[in-house]
Design an enzyme around this catalytic site. Structure first.
Site, PDB file in Angstrom:
ATOM      1  N   HIS A 152     -20.023  95.501 -15.276  1.00 54.51           N
ATOM      2  CA  HIS A 152     -18.762  95.214 -16.373  1.00 54.51           C
ATOM      3  C   HIS A 152     -19.126  95.997 -17.619  1.00 54.51           C
ATOM      4  CE1 HIS A 152     -21.319  91.924 -17.865  1.00 54.51           C
ATOM      5  NE2 HIS A 152     -20.881  92.575 -18.940  1.00 54.51           N
ATOM      6  N   ASP A 182     -22.922  92.001 -10.185  1.00 52.86           N
ATOM      7  CA  ASP A 182     -22.711  92.641 -11.327  1.00 52.86           C
ATOM      8  C   ASP A 182     -23.665  93.682 -11.704  1.00 52.86           C
ATOM      9  OD1 ASP A 182     -21.196  93.411 -13.437  1.00 52.86           O
ATOM     10  OD2 ASP A 182     -21.631  91.459 -14.816  1.00 52.86           O
ATOM     11  N   SER A 258     -25.585  92.182 -22.120  1.00 55.04           N
ATOM     12  CA  SER A 258     -25.412  92.685 -20.887  1.00 55.04           C
ATOM     13  C   SER A 258     -26.085  93.745 -20.501  1.00 55.04           C
ATOM     14  CB  SER A 258     -23.918  92.713 -20.762  1.00 55.04           C
ATOM     15  OG  SER A 258     -22.988  91.464 -20.804  1.00 55.04           O
TER      16      SER A 258
END
Length: 410
Positions: A152, A182, A258
């Site tokens: 993402h 992810d 992230s």
């Protein structure tokens, strides 16, 4: 940073105590005085008995108090000596208090050492898409410019700049997107970079130290936070879809973290930070490094990223899900698609003869349970590999061979 939410009598009486009764005269050689202190039985004749009792009454208390005082003095000295020995001795360089303080800061020193070790391998990823700009983190895992991050973070990127800790910047490109979870692989044209040491997430234990590092909010680059592993094998639902087998940590993770690293107390990467809970504080999630390792190796080998696939929709069984569905087995993967078939048409599972209602209990002899979910066991194998599944069907266990396919894009 993806935002996520978790998907997942009477007290007994006190036991009877049995204690032996004391002997009527357990010390026959000792008498008790009126004040409770023992005295030796007299070894003199009857004519001297009164004199002996007066002597004991006069000096007994003083002698006993003296002995107690000596015991306290020697006890304190012994305790201090033991403390010095345990702390490695004074060595003439300081007092005991100083050495205790040094001991207390050892854990913090370990965190400092880990931060110094891992920081050069953490990058900030600045991404431009058709809808704007965003910032995330990544981990260099090969000195030749290979970086792992979250899907993402780089999904839809039209341009990308990789910022290193030493101030250098490189244009980056997406090498491949993971079709399972992810994750994504990014490449920069550089050599001699500092690469992170990869650990083994299979050995992780709840309660062990966890240190997160990344660029929270896209501003505070190479920020370090510390905590513990709160749980393993978590399943959550994010904006990107369902994620299984995650590590949960209370080390602070924020948007911008992230793709950053979750490391253990030795500085080895054990996970890739990926999501936080929107329903509470101190609830972050990371993808175990063992799940990421296969695609990292594929990139190094220069082959297209791919994941194994059998093509079933299933419910991961535990005591609760088994009870809700009237099943006697509470471990395994129960093939059940709800409104649609649990077996995907045209899939390896259909070709092998798997059917709705089957419960897959083992993969290559390894039991499926909370610590070893089906997907974690499958990712160890490459597409095209033939594996054997133990399947419970109509009360009997059968073994079914399946040729793993390539997982399609979701």
């Amino acid at each position: 940073m993806s935002k996520a939410s978790d998907s997942t009598g009477d007290r007994s009486q006190e036991p009877l105590r049995f204690e032996p009764e004391p002997a009527e005269n357990s010390q026959p050689w000792v008498e008790k005085l009126d004040d409770g202190y023992p005295k030796p039985e007299p070894l003199v004749g009857d004519s001297d008995e009164a004199h002996v009792e007066r002597s004991v009454s006069g000096i007994g208390r003083r002698a006993i108090l003296g002995l107690l005082a000596l015991s306290l003095i020697f006890g304190a000295a012994g305790g201090a000596g033991a403390t010095v020995l345990l702390l490695g001795g004074l060595n003439g360089s300081g007092d005991i208090g100083t050495q205790i303080r040094q001991t207390l800061v050892s854990e913090q020193s370990a965190t400092v050492s880990v931060a110094e070790q891992i920081s050069p391998a953490i990058v900030t990823i600045e991404v431009t898409t058709t809808s704007g700009e965003s910032v995330g983190s990544g981990v260099i895992y090969s000195a030749d410019g290979w970086i792992i991050t979250n899907r993402h973070v780089v999904d839809g990127a039209t341009a990308m700049t990789i910022h290193l800790e030493d101030g250098r910047d490189f244009p980056g490109r997406v090498y491949g997107i993971d079709t399972l979870t992810d994750l994504a692989i990014v490449k920069v044209d550089a050599t001699g970079l500092t690469a992170a040491t990869l650990g083994r997430s299979s050995a992780i234990q709840v309660g062990q130290t966890a240190i997160a590092i990344g660029s929270p909010l896209g501003v505070y680059t190479n920020s370090v936070t510390a905590g513990i592993i709160s749980a393993i094998g978590r399943e959550i639902t994010t904006e990107s879809g369902r994620l299984d087998g995650l590590l949960q940590t209370d080390a602070a993770i924020n948007p911008g973290n992230s793709g950053g690293a979750l490391v253990d107390s030795s500085g080895a990467v054990i996970g890739i930070n990926t999501a936080i809970s929107t329903e509470g504080a101190g609830i972050g999630f990371a993808i175990p490094i063992d799940i990421a390792r296969p695609i990292m190796e594929q990139a190094l080998a220069g082959i297209e990223l791919s994941r194994p696939w059998i093509g079933i929709r299933y419910v991961a069984l535990n005591r609760r899900t088994a009870a809700e569905n009237n099943l006697t087995l509470f471990q395994g993967a129960w093939i059940s698609g709800g409104a649609e078939s649990g077996v995907v048409p045209g899939s390896p599972a259909e070709a092998a003869g798997l059917a709705d209602g089957d419960i897959v209990t083992k993969v290559q002899g390894v039991l499926i349970d909370d610590l070893h979910p089906l997907q974690d066991l499958l990712v160890q194998y490459s597409p095209g590999t033939v594996i054997v599944l133990d399947v419970l069907r109509a009360g009997a266990t059968v073994q079914i061979s399946v040729t793993l396919g390539i997982r399609p894009n979701q």
